[in-house]
Design an enzyme around this catalytic site. Sequence first.
Site, PDB file in Angstrom:
ATOM      1  N   ASP A 124       0.845  -1.214   0.000  1.00 50.78           N
ATOM      2  CA  ASP A 124       0.000   0.000   0.000  1.00 50.78           C
ATOM      3  C   ASP A 124       0.873   1.254   0.000  1.00 50.78           C
ATOM      4  OD1 ASP A 124      -3.245   0.069   0.989  1.00 50.78           O
ATOM      5  OD2 ASP A 124      -2.172   1.969   0.853  1.00 50.78           O
ATOM      6  N   ASN A 159       1.822  -2.968 -14.307  1.00 52.52           N
ATOM      7  CA  ASN A 159       2.882  -3.518 -13.446  1.00 52.52           C
ATOM      8  C   ASN A 159       2.429  -4.812 -12.781  1.00 52.52           C
ATOM      9  OD1 ASN A 159       4.853  -1.574 -13.951  1.00 52.52           O
ATOM     10  ND2 ASN A 159       4.002  -0.170 -12.415  1.00 52.52           N
ATOM     11  N   TYR A 179     -11.598   7.778 -12.887  1.00 47.46           N
ATOM     12  CA  TYR A 179     -11.862   6.499 -12.206  1.00 47.46           C
ATOM     13  C   TYR A 179     -12.578   5.535 -13.158  1.00 47.46           C
ATOM     14  CZ  TYR A 179     -13.554   3.390  -8.432  1.00 47.46           C
ATOM     15  OH  TYR A 179     -13.837   2.309  -7.619  1.00 47.46           O
TER      16      TYR A 179
HETATM   17  P1  NAD Z   1      -9.864   2.362  -0.192  1.00 48.95           P
HETATM   18  O1  NAD Z   1      -9.597   3.731  -0.701  1.00 48.95           O
HETATM   19  O2  NAD Z   1     -10.188   2.181   1.255  1.00 48.95           O
HETATM   20  O3  NAD Z   1      -8.640   1.395  -0.504  1.00 48.95           O
HETATM   21  C1  NAD Z   1      -7.767   1.552  -1.577  1.00 48.95           C
HETATM   22  C2  NAD Z   1      -6.352   1.257  -1.076  1.00 48.95           C
HETATM   23  O4  NAD Z   1      -5.430   1.364  -2.169  1.00 48.95           O
HETATM   24  C3  NAD Z   1      -5.871   2.260  -0.009  1.00 48.95           C
HETATM   25  O5  NAD Z   1      -5.273   1.549   1.041  1.00 48.95           O
HETATM   26  C4  NAD Z   1      -4.871   3.128  -0.763  1.00 48.95           C
HETATM   27  O6  NAD Z   1      -3.909   3.699   0.091  1.00 48.95           O
HETATM   28  C5  NAD Z   1      -4.305   2.119  -1.758  1.00 48.95           C
HETATM   29  N1  NAD Z   1      -3.726   2.715  -2.970  1.00 48.95           N
HETATM   30  C6  NAD Z   1      -4.283   3.653  -3.773  1.00 48.95           C
HETATM   31  N2  NAD Z   1      -3.464   3.928  -4.811  1.00 48.95           N
HETATM   32  C7  NAD Z   1      -2.368   3.135  -4.660  1.00 48.95           C
HETATM   33  C8  NAD Z   1      -1.179   2.968  -5.400  1.00 48.95           C
HETATM   34  N3  NAD Z   1      -0.926   3.683  -6.505  1.00 48.95           N
HETATM   35  N4  NAD Z   1      -0.262   2.074  -4.952  1.00 48.95           N
HETATM   36  C9  NAD Z   1      -0.473   1.369  -3.824  1.00 48.95           C
HETATM   37  N5  NAD Z   1      -1.592   1.487  -3.066  1.00 48.95           N
HETATM   38  C10 NAD Z   1      -2.534   2.364  -3.492  1.00 48.95           C
HETATM   39  O7  NAD Z   1     -11.016   1.764  -1.093  1.00 48.95           O
HETATM   40  P2  NAD Z   1     -11.846   0.404  -0.995  1.00 48.95           P
HETATM   41  O8  NAD Z   1     -13.256   0.743  -0.821  1.00 48.95           O
HETATM   42  O9  NAD Z   1     -11.198  -0.536  -0.043  1.00 48.95           O
HETATM   43  O10 NAD Z   1     -11.669  -0.140  -2.479  1.00 48.95           O
HETATM   44  C11 NAD Z   1     -10.749  -1.164  -2.817  1.00 48.95           C
HETATM   45  C12 NAD Z   1     -10.844  -1.475  -4.297  1.00 48.95           C
HETATM   46  O11 NAD Z   1     -12.163  -1.880  -4.632  1.00 48.95           O
HETATM   47  C13 NAD Z   1     -10.518  -0.266  -5.185  1.00 48.95           C
HETATM   48  O12 NAD Z   1      -9.794  -0.705  -6.312  1.00 48.95           O
HETATM   49  C14 NAD Z   1     -11.880   0.224  -5.613  1.00 48.95           C
HETATM   50  O13 NAD Z   1     -11.837   0.880  -6.854  1.00 48.95           O
HETATM   51  C15 NAD Z   1     -12.679  -1.065  -5.668  1.00 48.95           C
HETATM   52  N6  NAD Z   1     -14.109  -0.812  -5.477  1.00 48.95           N
HETATM   53  C16 NAD Z   1     -14.613  -0.465  -4.265  1.00 48.95           C
HETATM   54  C17 NAD Z   1     -15.962  -0.195  -4.121  1.00 48.95           C
HETATM   55  C18 NAD Z   1     -16.588   0.172  -2.806  1.00 48.95           C
HETATM   56  O14 NAD Z   1     -17.775   0.447  -2.760  1.00 48.95           O
HETATM   57  N7  NAD Z   1     -15.887   0.168  -1.696  1.00 48.95           N
HETATM   58  C19 NAD Z   1     -16.811  -0.269  -5.238  1.00 48.95           C
HETATM   59  C20 NAD Z   1     -16.248  -0.587  -6.473  1.00 48.95           C
HETATM   60  C21 NAD Z   1     -14.906  -0.875  -6.575  1.00 48.95           C
END
Ligand code: NAD
Length: 312
Positions: free
Chosen positions: A33, A99, A145
């Site tokens: 992360d 990557n 996004y």
């Molecule tokens: P979140 O923001 O809590 O978690 C995302 C994590 O990715 C964070 O810990 C952040 O620090 C890390 N991160 C972001 N960019 C990064 C990078 N370049 N390199 C390394 N780490 C990075 O969000 P979430 O709700 O836990 O979502 C997780 C995944 O699920 C995401 O890909 C999101 O698009 C997808 N998603 C979530 C939802 C939802 O409702 N929660 C819905 C659709 C898709």
Amino acid sequence: MAKRILITGGAGFIGSHLCEKLLQEGNEVIALDNFHTGRKNNLEKLFANPKFELIRHDITDPIKLEVDQIYNMACPASPVHYQSNPIKTMKTNILGMMNMLGLAKRVGARILQASTSEVYGNPLEHPQKESYWGNVNTIGIRSCYDEGKRAAETLCFDYKRTSNVDIRVIRIFNTYGPRMIPDDGRVVSNFIVQAIRGQDITIYGDGSQTRSFCYVDDLVRGIVSMMDQDHFIGPVNLGNDGEFTVKELAEMVIKEVGSKSKIIYLPLPQDDPTRRKPDLSLAKEKLNYQPTVPLIEGIKKTIQYFKASLNA
Ligand code: NAD
Ligand code: UDP
């Protein structure tokens, strides 16, 4: 058999729950992360486990690791966060995905991409089936996004076609639960935190827009079951197919918190989808997936979490 598993975005909301579940199943887990929206304390309970490692790294830079499976969860999910640096969001979705697919190709790992219902944009078809190609603005404030995630899906399927990378693609619908960050800007955390603090509940627009909210435990079960499929690669919708207006959600939260907060109405952000609900037939057929936590129950658990964490 126990595996070595990489979870990018492992310190985030969904990623941290996934780390916990995969460790419970006896696997070795590496969470990676950059801590943009993730927090170390989401993983606090896991540090004592010798099968767990946490790496600070950004997936837009390549990394060499030896793993059997990769869950690519890295990407800020809240509009407030993904719009705060839209070019970085695109880079995470495209360079980051390349990557991770490159890593999967090098070590022969299976890779699951966390895609999203946002690939359907402001959908003209309701409920949304995987066969629907979507209605997405390419130049709006959500595009970094939506289009980033669409391109990431394309990359997955092209790496499969050209290099036979073992991909799985899930499309996650609005998910909520413990470990969302209080000021994350998403509707469930906003409303609960506002209600607990006695602040005004901020409905954007008239509150008639709908979403289908999934409790995180249900989602995580679906994610792992998709990774474990032998032949089915997706894309597959995962979420909960109960549909609620944002106003209904606000009223439910106020009642369950026992709050004196008032509802106020603010302008609807650009390109905010009007209706959203997953068609879960494919997930039911292929994964035997069925969400079990009704919204009211999940909201109660999430309220408990925020009450405890805001007072801590
Ligand atoms: P979140 O923001 O809590 O978690 C995302 C994590 O990715 C964070 O810990 C952040 O620090 C890390 N991160 C972001 N960019 C990064 C990078 N370049 N390199 C390394 N780490 C990075 O969000 P979430 O709700 O836990 O979502 C997780 C995944 O699920 C995401 O890909 C999101 O698009 C997808 N998603 C979530 C939802 C939802 O409702 N929660 C819905 C659709 C898709
Ligand atoms: N929303 C709202 N008040 C808030 C935060 C969000 O009315 O304080 C609305 C938002 O406009 C959208 C819905 O709730 O219609 C879900 O928003 P969220 O950001 O949680 O997810 P997404 O729009 O990505 O589905």
